[in-house]
Design an enzyme around this catalytic site. Structure first.
Site, mmCIF file in Angstrom:
data_model
loop_
_atom_site.group_PDB
_atom_site.id
_atom_site.type_symbol
_atom_site.label_atom_id
_atom_site.label_comp_id
_atom_site.label_asym_id
_atom_site.label_seq_id
_atom_site.Cartn_x
_atom_site.Cartn_y
_atom_site.Cartn_z
ATOM 1 N NE ARG A 183 42.552 39.305 48.428
ATOM 2 C CZ ARG A 183 43.033 40.527 48.119
ATOM 3 N NH1 ARG A 183 42.280 41.424 47.520
ATOM 4 N NH2 ARG A 183 44.282 40.827 48.368
ATOM 5 C CB SER A 233 47.312 35.101 51.365
ATOM 6 O OG SER A 233 48.530 35.758 51.130
ATOM 7 C CD GLU A 303 42.889 36.085 50.129
ATOM 8 O OE1 GLU A 303 43.364 36.765 51.068
ATOM 9 O OE2 GLU A 303 43.352 36.111 48.980
HETATM 10 C C1 LIG Z 1 51.007 31.311 44.489
HETATM 11 C C2 LIG Z 1 49.711 32.058 44.639
HETATM 12 C C3 LIG Z 1 49.716 33.432 44.763
HETATM 13 C C4 LIG Z 1 48.511 34.145 44.912
HETATM 14 N N1 LIG Z 1 48.552 35.494 45.023
HETATM 15 C C5 LIG Z 1 47.402 36.186 45.167
HETATM 16 C C6 LIG Z 1 47.419 37.616 45.301
HETATM 17 O O1 LIG Z 1 48.453 38.255 45.245
HETATM 18 N N2 LIG Z 1 46.235 38.241 45.482
HETATM 19 C C7 LIG Z 1 45.046 37.576 45.515
HETATM 20 O O2 LIG Z 1 43.989 38.205 45.668
HETATM 21 N N3 LIG Z 1 45.004 36.221 45.384
HETATM 22 C C8 LIG Z 1 46.142 35.519 45.208
HETATM 23 N N4 LIG Z 1 46.102 34.155 45.096
HETATM 24 C C9 LIG Z 1 44.805 33.450 45.173
HETATM 25 C C10 LIG Z 1 44.149 33.247 43.814
HETATM 26 O O3 LIG Z 1 45.114 33.146 42.787
HETATM 27 C C11 LIG Z 1 43.164 34.359 43.450
HETATM 28 O O4 LIG Z 1 42.111 34.451 44.397
HETATM 29 C C12 LIG Z 1 42.566 34.132 42.070
HETATM 30 O O5 LIG Z 1 41.959 35.314 41.632
HETATM 31 C C13 LIG Z 1 41.573 32.997 42.006
HETATM 32 O O6 LIG Z 1 41.288 32.776 40.631
HETATM 33 P P1 LIG Z 1 40.921 31.323 40.097
HETATM 34 O O7 LIG Z 1 40.547 31.448 38.666
HETATM 35 O O8 LIG Z 1 42.001 30.360 40.399
HETATM 36 O O9 LIG Z 1 39.620 31.018 40.961
HETATM 37 P P2 LIG Z 1 39.178 29.654 41.761
HETATM 38 O O10 LIG Z 1 40.217 29.400 42.776
HETATM 39 O O11 LIG Z 1 38.957 28.599 40.744
HETATM 40 O O12 LIG Z 1 37.850 30.134 42.387
HETATM 41 C C14 LIG Z 1 37.823 31.128 43.394
HETATM 42 C C15 LIG Z 1 36.361 31.438 43.748
HETATM 43 O O13 LIG Z 1 35.714 32.033 42.624
HETATM 44 C C16 LIG Z 1 34.618 31.244 42.166
HETATM 45 N N5 LIG Z 1 34.657 31.337 40.694
HETATM 46 C C17 LIG Z 1 35.715 31.109 39.884
HETATM 47 N N6 LIG Z 1 35.393 31.414 38.600
HETATM 48 C C18 LIG Z 1 34.093 31.814 38.612
HETATM 49 C C19 LIG Z 1 33.186 32.270 37.617
HETATM 50 N N7 LIG Z 1 33.522 32.396 36.328
HETATM 51 N N8 LIG Z 1 31.912 32.611 37.997
HETATM 52 C C20 LIG Z 1 31.534 32.505 39.294
HETATM 53 N N9 LIG Z 1 32.344 32.077 40.286
HETATM 54 C C21 LIG Z 1 33.618 31.746 39.949
HETATM 55 C C22 LIG Z 1 34.852 29.852 42.736
HETATM 56 O O14 LIG Z 1 33.628 29.179 42.943
HETATM 57 C C23 LIG Z 1 35.530 30.195 44.064
HETATM 58 O O15 LIG Z 1 34.579 30.567 45.023
HETATM 59 C C24 LIG Z 1 47.290 33.432 44.930
HETATM 60 C C25 LIG Z 1 47.296 32.034 44.792
HETATM 61 C C26 LIG Z 1 48.478 31.355 44.647
HETATM 62 C C27 LIG Z 1 48.463 29.856 44.469
#
Ligand SMILES: Cc1cc2nc3c(=O)[nH]c(=O)nc-3n(C[C@H](O)[C@H](O)[C@H](O)COP(=O)(O)OP(=O)(O)OC[C@H]3O[C@@H](n4cnc5c(N)ncnc54)[C@H](O)[C@@H]3O)c2cc1C
Length: 310
Positions: A183, A233, A303
């Site tokens: 992660r 998670s 996480e």
């Molecule tokens: C229903 C559900 C299921 C999920 N399943 C999984 C799974 O199977 N596996 C998994 O790993 N995760 C899972 N997640 C968690 C999440 O979807 C992932 O971690 C996802 O990759 C986060 O992407 P995001 O664009 O929403 O990032 P955000 O939540 O918006 O940001 C996450 C982090 O990244 C940083 N960030 C975001 N974009 C940038 C950028 N362009 N530059 C620098 N920093 C940035 C933010 O500051 C923060 O620290 C799940 C979430 C949900 C709600």
């Protein structure tokens, strides 16, 4: 240093010329937990150049900057976020944000959705990205989190990442094994991901790849409590353990604080069952950590990223 309200107003007026900007925005609108207080400004840059210019402006004004993508891994404080939230997420897709750069090489901007990325690759007859099926959020957030499942992670398919460093310079980094962790990908704390180049494979059977994606999405619908807001998670799996099992065996299934509850379907999910506050969620996180530690001597590490003052 926090900018005063006059500076924020001036900043807002300048930012709306560089993309879209909103003032005093409830972060529950931009997080999948559907919690979180007001952000002073949420800004979406129109172009990379505008992003760079906006960041230079904010640096010069000493305005705190928080970068988010789809908000699917965030718990934002009920007190909100001071300064500017730079939101790199494209709600309606944008032509050219995902494109073929070679026979098996796909280039995707940070703002692109994972779902759009998977569909683009399927349509291009590629495979290797199926593990992303049903995972919410954007490409940038996925890269930063090295998001994945037991089938694979971003680092497995990401060849090169493009980002802005703390000085606002565009940098390119090859993603080698030593830079990828559970992660997390080593990029530097101030790095803002602009996008990446993904090395995939030509699918020997494109229908099979499409079927795998459909199956994985269906399985998520059965295993995950998708009817409630959550951030997926909540805890990383400690070495040698599954967080969901530790939480389950500690008798915490269905444990509730305020409007936040440990899911009965998947105990590593905390769900927002009834207008939870972020403080409800945070209190439940601490409660779960304490109970699991007391029972098994294992420290669970979130996480989910906590943003703002808690
Ligand atoms: C229903 C559900 C299921 C999920 N399943 C999984 C799974 O199977 N596996 C998994 O790993 N995760 C899972 N997640 C968690 C999440 O979807 C992932 O971690 C996802 O990759 C986060 O992407 P995001 O664009 O929403 O990032 P955000 O939540 O918006 O940001 C996450 C982090 O990244 C940083 N960030 C975001 N974009 C940038 C950028 N362009 N530059 C620098 N920093 C940035 C933010 O500051 C923060 O620290 C799940 C979430 C949900 C709600």
């Amino acid at each position: 240093m926090m900018a005063d309200s006059i500076t924020m107003e001036t900043l807002y007026r300048r930012l709306i010329k560089m993309g879209t900007a909103e003032r005093n925005v409830p972060m529950k609108n931009y997080t999948t937990f559907k919690t979180g207080g007001l952000a002073d400004i949420v800004f979406c840059p129109g172009t990379r150049e505008q992003l760079r210019d906006a960041l230079a402006l904010m640096r010069a004004q000493s305005v705190p900057v928080t970068v988010i993508g789809g908000g699917s891994n965030l718990l934002v404080s009920d007190d909100g976020i001071r300064g500017v939230v730079v939101r790199l997420a494209c709600d309606n897709g944008r032509p050219g944000l995902i494109r073929l750069c070679g026979d098996e090489l796909v280039c995707a901007g940070a703002e692109a959705g994972k779902r759009e990325f998977v569909n683009f690759c399927l349509d291009a007859g590629l495979e290797g990205m199926e593990f992303l099926a049903g995972m919410p959020g954007c490409i940038g957030g996925g890269i930063v989190m090295n998001a994945g499942t037991n089938m694979g992670t971003f680092a497995d398919i990401l060849e090169t990442v493009e980002f802005l460093d703390g000085g606002g310079l565009v940098q390119t980094m090859e993603v080698t094994r030593d830079k990828a962790h559970y992660r997390k990908i080593d990029l530097g704390d101030d790095a803002i991901v602009l996008g990446g180049y993904f090395r995939l494979r030509r699918a020997s059977d494109p229908d099979a790849a499409r079927n795998t994606v459909s199956r994985l999405i269906s399985e998520r619908g059965v295993k995950h409590p998708l009817g409630y807001p959550s951030a997926g998670s909540v805890f990383k799996n400690p070495d040698g353990y599954s967080s969901w099992k530790l939480i389950n065996d500690a008798g915490l299934k269905g444990k509730r604080i305020g409007g936040a509850m440990v899911s009965e379907l998947h105990t590593n999910f905390i769900i927002n069952v009834d207008n939870a506050t972020s403080e409800d969620v945070r209190s439940l996180i601490v409660c779960v950590q304490n109970e699991v530690y007391a029972r098994f001597g294992v420290r669970l590490e979130p996480e989910v990223k906590l943003v703002g003052e808690f």
